[in-house]
Design an enzyme around this catalytic site. Sequence first.
Site, short mmCIF file in Angstrom:
data_model
loop_
_atom_site.label_atom_id
_atom_site.label_comp_id
_atom_site.label_asym_id
_atom_site.label_seq_id
_atom_site.Cartn_x
_atom_site.Cartn_y
_atom_site.Cartn_z
N ASP A 205 -17.93 -12.59 -19.77
CA ASP A 205 -17.42 -11.56 -20.72
C ASP A 205 -18.07 -10.25 -20.34
OD1 ASP A 205 -16.54 -10.20 -23.25
OD2 ASP A 205 -16.16 -12.24 -23.95
N GLY A 229 -18.63 -9.33 -16.40
CA GLY A 229 -17.59 -8.84 -15.51
C GLY A 229 -16.33 -8.47 -16.26
N ASP A 230 -15.30 -8.16 -15.47
CA ASP A 230 -14.03 -7.69 -16.00
C ASP A 230 -12.94 -8.63 -15.48
OD1 ASP A 230 -11.66 -6.41 -16.49
OD2 ASP A 230 -12.23 -4.50 -15.58
N PHE A 231 -12.29 -9.34 -16.39
CA PHE A 231 -11.32 -10.34 -15.92
C PHE A 231 -10.08 -9.73 -15.27
CE2 PHE A 231 -10.61 -11.19 -20.76
CZ PHE A 231 -9.67 -10.19 -20.91
N HIS A 249 -3.24 -13.98 -25.77
CA HIS A 249 -2.49 -13.43 -26.91
C HIS A 249 -2.84 -11.95 -27.17
CE1 HIS A 249 -5.25 -14.02 -30.70
NE2 HIS A 249 -5.94 -13.60 -29.67
#
Length: 339
Positions: A205, A229-231, A249
Amino acid sequence: MHGMNSPTVHPAQRIVDLGFGFILSGALSSVAELGVADKLVQGPRSAASLAEELGVHAQALYRVLRLLASVEVFSEDAAGLFSLTPAAEYLRSDAPGSLRAAVRMLTQRIFWAPTGEMVDTVRTGQTPFDRIFGKPFFDYLHHDPAQGAVFHQGMSSLSDMENGAIAASYDFTGLSSVVDVGGGHGGFLIEVLKLAPQVRGVLFDHGQVLAGARIAQAGFSQRCALEEGDFFQAVPKGAEAYVLKRILHDWNDETCVRILRNCREAMAEGGRVLVLDTVIPPGNAPHGGKVLDVMMLASLPGRERTEEDFRKLFAQAGLKLSRILPTPSALSITEAVAA
Ligand SMILES: C[S@@+](CC[C@H](N)C(=O)[O-])C[C@H]1O[C@@H](n2cnc3c(N)ncnc32)[C@H](O)[C@@H]1O
């Protein structure tokens, strides 16, 4: 005419009750914010005595409590003293399964304010969130740590209600590694680690969110790494399973495909993606996903999806739907493998 809870509610009364619904949310929000339930743990008290301790207006508090007592949240006795009910117990900060943080989150302005402009959203199909708050949803939470904390604590509290039951609905025992992508404070991963002793986990996250992680406190530091991190860029490589719980969602289809592709690229051979979101069934029956879907419509670019919607998303990300497992919660486990 009868109240909302009656099975024989008159259609006219139903409409009026639905129109008034936000008053109950507002009343609930105020007592969660003030921590009223915590002040009733020692026994019944008058609104005046509660108001004095909380530094609020006695008559206003009384009127809010009287309304909530009519829907079984608190109860007022003949002497005018309020006490906790089974529902009000969940508003205590320290009760097992406390939902105080969840109520604060659900009734936070980030949901409330855009919902008040629903007609414009229906006209345009666009959330007014960015206009009201100056930035998209998660950027706003990122830049306002106080609002971010209310959201992430609330998410953890709401997710704790379902995490154990969802983890138990899937056989994690055959897996050696699980990455929880956008896993928040780690509540779901903790349940997986408890059920499947051979699993090693990665909680992934934003760093700011991982600061509130509960992995160490739960005693799983040895079996679970925290990775910031950055997904949208990449997710940790080489795991057998990538959990996306209440992630897809939040986003539109194009963005979801990006997240799914990153999981597809990172996963070990024979790996899988587990999407933990609602799957909206056909028909008129009430379903938790239908309320959540309109909440997403109001505040985010996201949506809840049908089985067909998920099939299409997976197909664009080099994946295919392998099965959908129900859980005791409103969420299903939609499993995808390499196409
Ligand atoms: C709706 S919450 C769900 C949290 C958790 N999976 C659960 O079910 O309680 C969405 C999560 O996605 C995380 N998130 C949002 N954008 C992200 C990004 N670009 N990279 C990594 N995590 C992100 C948020 O910080 C938040 O924890």
